[in-house]
Design a protein around this motif. Structure first.
Motif, PDB file in Angstrom:
ATOM      1  N   ALA A   1       0.715  -1.092  -0.034  1.00 28.87           N
ATOM      2  CA  ALA A   1       0.073  -0.058  -0.008  1.00 28.87           C
ATOM      3  C   ALA A   1       0.829   1.234   0.165  1.00 28.87           C
ATOM      4  CB  ALA A   1      -0.958   0.007   1.340  1.00 28.87           C
ATOM      5  N   SER A   2       1.937   1.257   0.461  1.00 28.82           N
ATOM      6  CA  SER A   2       2.764   2.345   0.564  1.00 28.82           C
ATOM      7  C   SER A   2       3.646   2.688  -0.626  1.00 28.82           C
ATOM      8  CB  SER A   2       3.833   2.209   1.806  1.00 28.82           C
ATOM      9  OG  SER A   2       4.998   1.230   1.535  1.00 28.82           O
ATOM     10  N   GLY A   3       3.817   1.676  -1.595  1.00 27.60           N
ATOM     11  CA  GLY A   3       4.369   2.015  -2.445  1.00 27.60           C
ATOM     12  C   GLY A   3       5.877   1.774  -2.382  1.00 27.60           C
ATOM     13  N   VAL A   4       6.544   1.345  -1.441  1.00 28.69           N
ATOM     14  CA  VAL A   4       7.616   1.127  -1.160  1.00 28.69           C
ATOM     15  C   VAL A   4       8.162  -0.278  -1.712  1.00 28.69           C
ATOM     16  CG1 VAL A   4       9.640   0.806   0.551  1.00 28.69           C
ATOM     17  CG2 VAL A   4       7.649   2.416   1.228  1.00 28.69           C
ATOM     18  N   GLU A   5       9.404  -0.123  -2.600  1.00 28.14           N
ATOM     19  CA  GLU A   5       9.846  -1.245  -3.247  1.00 28.14           C
ATOM     20  C   GLU A   5      10.338  -2.402  -2.216  1.00 28.14           C
ATOM     21  OE1 GLU A   5      10.225  -3.243  -6.563  1.00 28.14           O
ATOM     22  OE2 GLU A   5       9.658  -1.192  -6.476  1.00 28.14           O
ATOM     23  N   PRO A   6       9.763  -3.602  -2.312  1.00 25.16           N
ATOM     24  CA  PRO A   6      10.359  -4.659  -1.468  1.00 25.16           C
ATOM     25  C   PRO A   6      11.812  -4.754  -1.479  1.00 25.16           C
ATOM     26  CG  PRO A   6       9.304  -5.509  -2.902  1.00 25.16           C
ATOM     27  CD  PRO A   6       8.990  -4.184  -3.145  1.00 25.16           C
ATOM     28  N   GLU A   7      12.405  -5.264  -0.207  1.00 25.61           N
ATOM     29  CA  GLU A   7      13.764  -5.541  -0.571  1.00 25.61           C
ATOM     30  C   GLU A   7      14.073  -6.877  -1.150  1.00 25.61           C
ATOM     31  OE1 GLU A   7      16.566  -3.687   0.261  1.00 25.61           O
ATOM     32  OE2 GLU A   7      15.254  -2.230   1.006  1.00 25.61           O
ATOM     33  N   ARG A   8      15.036  -7.055  -2.068  1.00 24.31           N
ATOM     34  CA  ARG A   8      15.290  -8.320  -2.951  1.00 24.31           C
ATOM     35  C   ARG A   8      16.536  -8.913  -2.754  1.00 24.31           C
ATOM     36  NH1 ARG A   8      11.089  -8.631  -6.468  1.00 24.31           N
ATOM     37  NH2 ARG A   8       9.986  -6.682  -6.795  1.00 24.31           N
ATOM     38  N   ASN A   9      17.311  -8.392  -1.456  1.00 29.53           N
ATOM     39  CA  ASN A   9      18.446  -8.812  -1.255  1.00 29.53           C
ATOM     40  C   ASN A   9      19.701  -9.126  -2.577  1.00 29.53           C
ATOM     41  OD1 ASN A   9      17.702  -9.541   1.572  1.00 29.53           O
ATOM     42  ND2 ASN A   9      16.680 -11.135   0.772  1.00 29.53           N
ATOM     43  N   ARG A  10      19.545  -7.853  -3.345  1.00 30.28           N
ATOM     44  CA  ARG A  10      20.284  -8.000  -4.491  1.00 30.28           C
ATOM     45  C   ARG A  10      21.788  -7.578  -3.901  1.00 30.28           C
ATOM     46  NH1 ARG A  10      19.855  -9.435  -9.855  1.00 30.28           N
ATOM     47  NH2 ARG A  10      21.763  -8.319 -11.033  1.00 30.28           N
TER      48      ARG A  10
ATOM     49  N   ASP B   1      11.558  -9.736 -10.615  1.00 33.60           N
ATOM     50  CA  ASP B   1      11.661 -10.752  -9.535  1.00 33.60           C
ATOM     51  C   ASP B   1      13.280 -11.632  -9.981  1.00 33.60           C
ATOM     52  OD1 ASP B   1       9.325 -10.789  -8.653  1.00 33.60           O
ATOM     53  OD2 ASP B   1       8.449 -12.256  -9.990  1.00 33.60           O
ATOM     54  N   TYR B   2      13.709 -11.358 -11.044  1.00 34.10           N
ATOM     55  CA  TYR B   2      14.942 -12.092 -11.510  1.00 34.10           C
ATOM     56  C   TYR B   2      15.794 -11.236 -12.499  1.00 34.10           C
ATOM     57  CZ  TYR B   2      18.967 -14.725 -13.038  1.00 34.10           C
ATOM     58  OH  TYR B   2      20.170 -15.169 -13.665  1.00 34.10           O
ATOM     59  N   ALA B   3      16.854 -10.751 -12.580  1.00 36.63           N
ATOM     60  CA  ALA B   3      17.881 -10.315 -13.446  1.00 36.63           C
ATOM     61  C   ALA B   3      19.214 -10.792 -13.172  1.00 36.63           C
ATOM     62  CB  ALA B   3      17.953  -8.835 -13.442  1.00 36.63           C
ATOM     63  N   PRO B   4      19.903 -11.281 -14.195  1.00 34.45           N
ATOM     64  CA  PRO B   4      21.210 -11.876 -14.032  1.00 34.45           C
ATOM     65  C   PRO B   4      22.114 -11.190 -13.012  1.00 34.45           C
ATOM     66  CG  PRO B   4      20.639 -11.798 -16.386  1.00 34.45           C
ATOM     67  CD  PRO B   4      19.772 -10.913 -15.435  1.00 34.45           C
ATOM     68  N   ASN B   5      22.735 -11.909 -12.126  1.00 36.10           N
ATOM     69  CA  ASN B   5      23.747 -11.236 -11.219  1.00 36.10           C
ATOM     70  C   ASN B   5      25.184 -11.213 -11.972  1.00 36.10           C
ATOM     71  OD1 ASN B   5      22.598 -11.050  -8.364  1.00 36.10           O
ATOM     72  ND2 ASN B   5      21.832 -13.293  -8.959  1.00 36.10           N
ATOM     73  N   ALA B   6      25.895 -10.317 -11.563  1.00 38.06           N
ATOM     74  CA  ALA B   6      27.040  -9.913 -12.356  1.00 38.06           C
ATOM     75  C   ALA B   6      28.332  -9.556 -11.352  1.00 38.06           C
ATOM     76  CB  ALA B   6      26.759  -9.056 -13.362  1.00 38.06           C
ATOM     77  N   ARG B   7      29.559  -9.645 -11.448  1.00 37.54           N
ATOM     78  CA  ARG B   7      30.574  -9.299 -10.957  1.00 37.54           C
ATOM     79  C   ARG B   7      31.672  -8.967 -11.664  1.00 37.54           C
ATOM     80  NH1 ARG B   7      26.902 -10.611  -7.712  1.00 37.54           N
ATOM     81  NH2 ARG B   7      27.180 -11.920  -5.878  1.00 37.54           N
ATOM     82  N   PHE B   8      32.307  -7.748 -11.406  1.00 40.73           N
ATOM     83  CA  PHE B   8      33.462  -7.412 -12.182  1.00 40.73           C
ATOM     84  C   PHE B   8      34.507  -8.043 -11.829  1.00 40.73           C
ATOM     85  CE2 PHE B   8      31.305  -2.963 -12.266  1.00 40.73           C
ATOM     86  CZ  PHE B   8      31.280  -2.796 -13.610  1.00 40.73           C
ATOM     87  N   CYS B   9      35.463  -8.401 -12.737  1.00 42.02           N
ATOM     88  CA  CYS B   9      36.572  -9.256 -12.665  1.00 42.02           C
ATOM     89  C   CYS B   9      37.869  -8.871 -13.720  1.00 42.02           C
ATOM     90  CB  CYS B   9      36.608 -10.802 -12.768  1.00 42.02           C
ATOM     91  SG  CYS B   9      36.139 -11.451 -14.040  1.00 42.02           S
ATOM     92  N   GLU B  10      39.129  -9.268 -13.541  1.00 44.12           N
ATOM     93  CA  GLU B  10      40.036  -9.169 -14.548  1.00 44.12           C
ATOM     94  C   GLU B  10      40.530 -10.287 -15.051  1.00 44.12           C
ATOM     95  OE1 GLU B  10      42.585  -5.406 -13.965  1.00 44.12           O
ATOM     96  OE2 GLU B  10      42.052  -5.741 -11.981  1.00 44.12           O
ATOM     97  N   LEU B  11      40.687 -10.424 -16.196  1.00 48.27           N
ATOM     98  CA  LEU B  11      40.942 -11.550 -17.110  1.00 48.27           C
ATOM     99  C   LEU B  11      42.196 -11.684 -17.510  1.00 48.27           C
ATOM    100  CD1 LEU B  11      39.656 -14.394 -18.265  1.00 48.27           C
ATOM    101  CD2 LEU B  11      38.871 -12.844 -20.330  1.00 48.27           C
ATOM    102  N   PHE B  12      42.826 -12.943 -17.434  1.00 46.49           N
ATOM    103  CA  PHE B  12      43.966 -13.402 -18.337  1.00 46.49           C
ATOM    104  C   PHE B  12      43.710 -14.429 -19.248  1.00 46.49           C
ATOM    105  CE2 PHE B  12      46.118 -10.836 -15.205  1.00 46.49           C
ATOM    106  CZ  PHE B  12      47.543 -10.651 -15.739  1.00 46.49           C
ATOM    107  N   LEU B  13      43.813 -14.369 -20.549  1.00 42.75           N
ATOM    108  CA  LEU B  13      43.670 -15.407 -21.413  1.00 42.75           C
ATOM    109  C   LEU B  13      44.874 -16.043 -21.870  1.00 42.75           C
ATOM    110  CD1 LEU B  13      41.627 -17.429 -22.995  1.00 42.75           C
ATOM    111  CD2 LEU B  13      41.407 -15.401 -24.626  1.00 42.75           C
ATOM    112  N   ASN B  14      45.321 -17.283 -21.548  1.00 43.80           N
ATOM    113  CA  ASN B  14      46.643 -17.923 -22.137  1.00 43.80           C
ATOM    114  C   ASN B  14      47.909 -16.956 -22.097  1.00 43.80           C
ATOM    115  OD1 ASN B  14      45.533 -20.152 -23.316  1.00 43.80           O
ATOM    116  ND2 ASN B  14      44.636 -19.047 -25.231  1.00 43.80           N
ATOM    117  N   GLY B  15      47.791 -16.352 -20.927  1.00 47.36           N
ATOM    118  CA  GLY B  15      49.054 -15.576 -20.533  1.00 47.36           C
ATOM    119  C   GLY B  15      48.765 -14.119 -20.731  1.00 47.36           C
TER     120      GLY B  15
END
Length: 508
Positions: A21-30, A189-203
């Motif tokens: 009723a308040s229009g407050v977005e519920p917490e989704r633990n994102r 309800d769902y969107a893909p989770n994502a994390r930044f990282c740095e990548l080494f490929l074949n050295g």
């Protein structure tokens, strides 16, 4: 004890209703990596020659050469790498060893003990992005036999065998997908989770990447619904709307495409629907069921009874999910959706929901022409063209936008989010552009890197790229504030006389 549980249930119900009723977005633990990752002290036990990052670090070593992005060329190759669109994509995979470093308290180095060390199959992924120098990749973890899949959890995300590595190249801000996935994750309800990282490929250092969940089912998370049973005909399912299925077993021709109501047959290269779950266990009976089940929704929404309480579209879809999908893609000007990079899913006992994917060109970053911020487009695409005939649907869109405008579609919230993300990435941005910084130049080694037309739209620095997103957000929200009610013209009687007349006549 019985009365205690009744009391607790009553209190919970009151709280839920109060939030609604308040229009407050519920917490989704994102989980927001830039806000929740622990601060790490600088390393003092090695010199600058040792690669050191506060971000998760991935090292991939392939058993052989990485297969090229295309099988063959079917036409002339342009000097502009973006313009090369007439090639056949290569889905060949190569075996690889993957090491993933993710210390919660200290910086990560290639000499550390990895948090994950597994075998996998590996290839280039994507469509237009295959032409970029910085590639996107797909990882499919396997058992040591390289045959059976293996679910692996990375940085706290749901364990699964399939992962996408998105390497921002066109997106000079580096943050579009991260920002938009997390924004959608707070709303839907769902969107893909994502994390930044740095990548080494074949050295070789490959720069900053966004490790992203592939949209799939997992009993532990991701899209969480009832698992399929190949012994049954009725099944939960996930659909992708894009350029068409590589494997014809998963292709779909629905009521919408067969009746020329959707883009599948009207517009080549877009709007093709394919089944992505169930995958290997999909039976012909289940395939036929999914086509029939989805077609029931299309028959309802395309019919004269589109807004009928019993026979209309609301019987088949989670209306809130479709509204949120519309709003986040309209707000971000992500006009690949819904004809491309779009997912729908349905629990065996539930209703159709939508899921976002791929915001690489959002916020006015399409290549061939500027996307004006003073327009709406998605209302005229696929099923939305018919949903907007219903005034009740438009009412919900307008009301939902007003709620989202208070927080998630708010400049202060969004600008702080962007600034905090940039601050979190810190030296990783500089390292990335030490590798890929030439892409800011109009040309380099005879190749044109001004993908956006006209030329003036191309940014020349990371700072300019961040400001471009902020400027687009400001202009876009102002337009939506002032003109969202124009969508009511779509449900006006003068636009829908034959539908309204038929409904009234049918009910007489």
């Amino acid at each position: 004890m019985k009365y205690r549980w009744i009391f607790l249930l009553a209190v919970t119900t009151v709280l839920v209703l109060s939030v609604a009723a308040s229009g407050v977005e519920p917490e989704r633990n994102r989980y927001h990596q830039h806000l929740e990752a622990a601060d790490k002290p600088p390393c003092t036990d090695h010199d600058e020659s040792v690669f050191c990052t506060h971000l998760p670090l991935m090292e991939i070593t392939t058993d052989g050469p990485v297969p090229g992005p295309y099988l063959q060329e079917t036409g002339a190759v342009s000097s502009n790498v973006w313009a090369v669109s007439n090639k056949i994509r290569n889905y060949e995979m190569v075996a690889a060893s993957v090491r993933y470093f993710d210390s919660e308290t200290e910086n990560n180095h290639l000499s550390d003990q990895p948090a994950v060390e597994e075998r996998a199959m590996f290839r280039i992924r994507g469509a237009s992005s295959r032409s970029f120098d910085k590639k996107n990749y797909l990882i499919k973890f396997t058992e040591e036999d390289m045959t059976h899949s293996l679910d692996v959890s990375l940085s706290g995300m749901t364990g699964d065998d399939s992962w996408a590595l998105h390497g921002p190249f066109l997106d000079k801000s580096l943050i579009r997908n991260y920002l938009c996935y997390n924004l959608a994750g707070e709303i839907m309800d769902y969107a893909p989770n994502a994390r930044f990282c740095e990548l080494f490929l074949n050295g070789e250092y490959m720069g900053l990447y966004l490790l992203t969940e592939k949209i799939s089912y997992s009993e532990n998370g991701r899209i969480n619904f009832t698992a399929t049973d190949p012994n049954l005909t009725v099944t939960s399912y996930i659909l992708q709307v894009d350029r068409g299925a590589v494997d014809p077993r998963y292709a779909m021709e629905t009521f919408g495409s067969n009746s020329y109501q959707t883009r599948t047959k009207l517009r080549a290269g877009q709007g093709h629907i394919e089944i992505v779950y169930p995958a290997k266990s999909l039976t012909q009976r289940q395939h036929d069921y999914i086509v029939s089940d989805f077609s029931r929704f299309e028959k309802a929404v395309f019919s004269f009874d589109y807004n009928h309480p019993d026979r209309g579209y609301r019987r088949y879809i989670d209306t809130q999910s479709f509204i949120d999908f519309f709003l986040i893609n309209e707000f971000t000007l992500n006009y690949d959706a819904p004809g491309l990079s779009t997912y729908l899913y349905k629990d065996v006992s539930g209703r159709l929901k939508m899921c976002v994917w791929d915001f690489d060109a959002a916020f006015d970053y399409y290549r061939y022409s500027e996307v004006t911020t003073e327009t709406f487009r998605i209302h005229n695409a696929l099923w939305f063209k018919y949903l907007f005939k219903d005034k009740a649907f438009v009412d919900q869109v307008v009301d939902r936008y007003a709620d989202l405008r208070k927080r998630f579609f708010n400049e202060d919230y969004l600008f702080q989010y962007i600034d905090d993300t940039v601050a979190y990435l810190g030296p990783a941005v500089q390292r990335n552009y030490e590798k890929w910084g030439y892409s800011f130049n109009p040309t380099y080694n005879g190749v044109d890197y001004d993908y956006l037309e006209p030329e003036s739209r191309n940014v020349r620095s990371f700072e300019e790229a961040i400001q471009q997103i902020k400027d687009t957000i400001t202009i876009r929200l102002e337009h939506m504030d002032n003109h969202l009610d124009r969508l009511y013209t779509l449900c006006h009687e003068s636009m829908n006389k034959r539908y309204n007349h038929q409904t009234e006549a049918g009910g007489a």
